[in-house]
Design an enzyme around this catalytic site. Sequence first.
Site, PDB file in Angstrom:
ATOM      1  N   CYS A 223     -34.200 -11.951  35.792  1.00  0.00           N
ATOM      2  CA  CYS A 223     -34.435 -13.127  34.954  1.00  0.00           C
ATOM      3  C   CYS A 223     -34.897 -12.736  33.547  1.00  0.00           C
ATOM      4  O   CYS A 223     -34.820 -13.548  32.626  1.00  0.00           O
ATOM      5  CB  CYS A 223     -35.417 -14.080  35.621  1.00  0.00           C
ATOM      6  SG  CYS A 223     -36.968 -13.333  36.112  1.00  0.00           S
ATOM      7  N   HIS A 224     -35.324 -11.487  33.369  1.00  0.00           N
ATOM      8  CA  HIS A 224     -35.732 -11.028  32.043  1.00  0.00           C
ATOM      9  C   HIS A 224     -34.544 -10.916  31.088  1.00  0.00           C
ATOM     10  O   HIS A 224     -34.729 -10.795  29.881  1.00  0.00           O
ATOM     11  CB  HIS A 224     -36.474  -9.685  32.137  1.00  0.00           C
ATOM     12  CG  HIS A 224     -35.675  -8.573  32.727  1.00  0.00           C
ATOM     13  ND1 HIS A 224     -35.541  -8.401  34.096  1.00  0.00           N
ATOM     14  CD2 HIS A 224     -34.946  -7.586  32.148  1.00  0.00           C
ATOM     15  CE1 HIS A 224     -34.771  -7.348  34.324  1.00  0.00           C
ATOM     16  NE2 HIS A 224     -34.399  -6.840  33.159  1.00  0.00           N
TER      17      HIS A 224
ATOM     18  N   ASN B  96     -38.318 -17.251  40.044  1.00  0.00           N
ATOM     19  CA  ASN B  96     -37.693 -16.116  40.713  1.00  0.00           C
ATOM     20  C   ASN B  96     -38.776 -15.270  41.391  1.00  0.00           C
ATOM     21  O   ASN B  96     -39.641 -14.723  40.714  1.00  0.00           O
ATOM     22  CB  ASN B  96     -36.928 -15.290  39.671  1.00  0.00           C
ATOM     23  CG  ASN B  96     -36.466 -13.950  40.176  1.00  0.00           C
ATOM     24  OD1 ASN B  96     -36.379 -13.702  41.371  1.00  0.00           O
ATOM     25  ND2 ASN B  96     -36.166 -13.068  39.243  1.00  0.00           N
TER      26      ASN B  96
ATOM     27  N   GLU C  23     -33.615  -1.156  29.129  1.00  0.00           N
ATOM     28  CA  GLU C  23     -32.217  -1.246  29.568  1.00  0.00           C
ATOM     29  C   GLU C  23     -31.229  -1.032  28.433  1.00  0.00           C
ATOM     30  O   GLU C  23     -30.027  -0.978  28.660  1.00  0.00           O
ATOM     31  CB  GLU C  23     -31.960  -2.607  30.222  1.00  0.00           C
ATOM     32  CG  GLU C  23     -32.703  -2.815  31.521  1.00  0.00           C
ATOM     33  CD  GLU C  23     -32.459  -4.175  32.136  1.00  0.00           C
ATOM     34  OE1 GLU C  23     -31.664  -4.979  31.581  1.00  0.00           O
ATOM     35  OE2 GLU C  23     -33.047  -4.444  33.196  1.00  0.00           O
TER      36      GLU C  23
ATOM     37  N   TYR D 106     -29.985 -19.157  28.210  1.00  0.00           N
ATOM     38  CA  TYR D 106     -30.225 -20.145  29.264  1.00  0.00           C
ATOM     39  C   TYR D 106     -29.070 -21.145  29.307  1.00  0.00           C
ATOM     40  O   TYR D 106     -28.655 -21.573  30.380  1.00  0.00           O
ATOM     41  CB  TYR D 106     -31.555 -20.873  29.026  1.00  0.00           C
ATOM     42  CG  TYR D 106     -32.762 -20.007  29.272  1.00  0.00           C
ATOM     43  CD1 TYR D 106     -33.293 -19.863  30.544  1.00  0.00           C
ATOM     44  CD2 TYR D 106     -33.378 -19.320  28.225  1.00  0.00           C
ATOM     45  CE1 TYR D 106     -34.401 -19.069  30.778  1.00  0.00           C
ATOM     46  CE2 TYR D 106     -34.486 -18.515  28.449  1.00  0.00           C
ATOM     47  CZ  TYR D 106     -34.992 -18.393  29.728  1.00  0.00           C
ATOM     48  OH  TYR D 106     -36.084 -17.594  29.956  1.00  0.00           O
TER      49      TYR D 106
END
Length: 166
Positions: free
Chosen positions: A135-136, A127, A162, A99
């Site tokens: 945003c993950h 979002n 991912e 962040y």
Amino acid sequence: MYLTSQYASPVGELTLCSQEDRLAGLWLKDQKYFGASIAGEMVPGESPVLAQAREWLDRYFAGKQPDPDELPLAPAGTPFRQTVWRLLLQIPSGQVMTYGQLAWRTAEALGRPSMSAQAVGSAAGHNPISIIIPCHRLLGADGSLTGYAGGLERKLWLLRHEGADL
């Protein structure tokens, strides 16, 4: 009027939402702020962009890395949130950012000397197009899994899917 359809995913049911020819929303079931950015009635229906989004999700969940730029995205939000969401789209699949790093990039994009990581986190939390606007891929300063409106278990699943190095 907004059209919505459902998508069965490995992380649970997703609701997709379109307005005209643009994707306005994608929420996980029970997601915090579900539909909060939609300023109108949502009704079940079908549109080409909803079909296109489902095809994108099919490829994503099959282990491919489809480009979010393939979809006409129209997330509704303040100019600040729009900036944060555009920067989120720059985080490649399988990679993460803190962040604080995103706050620095946001400050730079807005021509400011600094930016609060909490303000950026709030924008990411609101979002309206989850998964596609990734945003993950945000982590706490120490690399911890924090702050995902869809739930931390889903965030962890998406990052593992991912191939992110956690």
